[in-house]
Scaffold this active site. Structure first.
Site, PDB file in Angstrom:
ATOM      1  N   ASP A  19     -35.593  -2.727   1.980  1.00  0.00           N
ATOM      2  CA  ASP A  19     -34.393  -2.518   1.176  1.00  0.00           C
ATOM      3  C   ASP A  19     -33.537  -1.251   1.862  1.00  0.00           C
ATOM      4  O   ASP A  19     -33.239  -0.173   1.484  1.00  0.00           O
ATOM      5  CB  ASP A  19     -34.319  -2.228  -0.208  1.00  0.00           C
ATOM      6  CG  ASP A  19     -33.290  -2.272  -0.733  1.00  0.00           C
ATOM      7  OD1 ASP A  19     -32.160  -2.791  -0.392  1.00  0.00           O
ATOM      8  OD2 ASP A  19     -33.187  -1.683  -2.183  1.00  0.00           O
ATOM      9  N   SER A  28     -27.526   3.158  -5.955  1.00  0.00           N
ATOM     10  CA  SER A  28     -28.192   2.556  -5.260  1.00  0.00           C
ATOM     11  C   SER A  28     -27.820   3.016  -3.760  1.00  0.00           C
ATOM     12  O   SER A  28     -26.490   3.098  -3.596  1.00  0.00           O
ATOM     13  CB  SER A  28     -28.162   1.252  -5.284  1.00  0.00           C
ATOM     14  OG  SER A  28     -29.091   0.650  -6.442  1.00  0.00           O
ATOM     15  N   GLY A  29     -28.483   3.012  -2.847  1.00  0.00           N
ATOM     16  CA  GLY A  29     -28.052   3.321  -1.532  1.00  0.00           C
ATOM     17  C   GLY A  29     -28.096   4.609  -1.067  1.00  0.00           C
ATOM     18  O   GLY A  29     -28.008   5.166   0.075  1.00  0.00           O
TER      19      GLY A  29
END
Length: 256
Positions: A114, A207-208
Site C-alpha cells: 500500500d 492515510s498516506g
C-alpha cells in the site's frame, strides 16, 4: 468466517471515505495542534477541494502516499499548508502521474504493498514552509518501542470531523510479533509493514501520511480499526518504506 469478515472490516479503516464507509482517512485523535509549518514535508491530498489523505514531499516533484488513496479520480496536492482554510499560505498543485506500486492489493482482499508515488505537474519551490523529508536506507528496520510521531488533517474522533489545522501525536512502534498476533498473519506482514500505538494516533483522513521516527519517514499510514481510531487492540499499520527504497528510486528516475 466471522473472524475473516471482522478482519476485512478492520482493514477498511483507513481507506478514503468517499469510497468506503469504514474508517480510513480520518484525522489525528487525542493529538495536539502542530506548530505552524513545523512539518514542512506534510502535504494534503485532496479531491473536490477537501482533504482525503496525507502524504510526504520526498523530492521537488514527488509525493509519497498510500496506494489506496487513489481510485482513478483526479487528485490535487497542497503543499506548505498548516490551516487548510487559509488558501493564501499554501500552494495547490495538480498531479501529472499516479504511480501505485505494481503489486498493490486493496480491499476486499488483505492489503498489500500500500504505497504510491505522485508526480506533480510542476516542481515545488522549496522554502521554510516547504521542505523534503528523508527516507530510510533500503532494508533498514525500526526497533520496537521507538518513539515516533504522526500528523494529519483527518478526523479528531472516530465519528468526528476533520481538522482544518494540522494535528500531530506521538506514537511508539510495536514489536512485529505483537502486531502479527493482534492482526493475524494473514493481514500483517512483517516484511512490508510496521505497527505503532500511542495515546494519540491516526484516524480517517490521515492515510498516506508519514510515520516519522528520528526525523525520517519510515512508514506510510495504511490501515487500522474501523470501530475505534487508534485502537490498542489492533494498532495502526504503516507500510514499511525501507522495503520499497529500490522501487522508489527506480520510479523517480524513470518517470519523465
Amino acid at each position: 468466517m466471522t473472524i475473516i469478515i471482522i478482519s476485512l472490516l478492520l482493514l477498511a479503516s483507513l481507506l478514503p471515505y468517499q469510497t468506503f464507509t469504514a474508517q480510513v482517512n480520518v484525522g489525528i485523535v487525542n493529538g495536539t495542534e502542530a506548530r505552524a509549518h513545523s512539518r514542512p514535508y506534510m502535504v494534503s491530498i485532496q479531491k473536490f477541494g477537501g482533504n482525503i489523505c496525507g502524504g510526504s514531499l520526498i523530492s521537488d516533484q514527488f509525493v509519497l502516499t498510500a496506494a489506496h488513496c487513489w481510485n482513478g479520480e483526479i487528485l490535487t496536492v497542497v503543499v506548505g499548508a498548516h490551516d487548510l482554510s487559509d488558501i493564501k499560505s499554501s500552494v495547490r498543485i495538480g498531479v501529472m502521474s499516479y504511480i501505485p506500486h505494481p503489486n498493490y492489493i486493496g480491499l476486499p482482499r488483505p492489503i498489500r504493498n500500500d504505497i504510491m508515488l505522485l508526480k506533480l505537474a510542476k516542481n515545488v519551490e522549496l522554502n521554510n514552509n516547504v521542505r523534503l523529508i528523508p527516507l530510510p536506507n533500503e532494508g533498514e528496520d525500526v526497533a520496537a518501542d521507538t518513539a515516533c510521531s504522526v500528523a494529519g488533517w483527518g478526523r479528531l474522533a472516530t465519528h468526528g470531523h476533520g481538522s482544518n489545522v494540522l494535528m500531530e501525536a506521538d506514537t511508539t512502534t510495536v514489536n512485529p510479533a505483537e502486531c502479527e498476533r493482534k492482526w493475524g498473519s494473514k493481514f500483517f506482514l512483517t516484511s512490508q509493514m510496521i505497527c505503532a500505538h500511542g495515546a494519540g494516533g491516526s484516524c480517517r483522513g490521515d492515510s498516506g501520511g508519514p510515520l516519522v521516527c528520528g526525523g525520517t519517514a519510515v512508514g506510510v499510514t495504511s490501515y487500522g480499526s474501523p470501530s475505534q481510531c487508534n485502537s490498542p487492540m489492533t494498532p495502526n499499520v504503516y507500510t514499511k518504506i525501507s522495503a520499497y527504497s529500490q522501487w522508489i528510486r527506480n520510479e523517480i528516475g524513470n518517470v519523465k
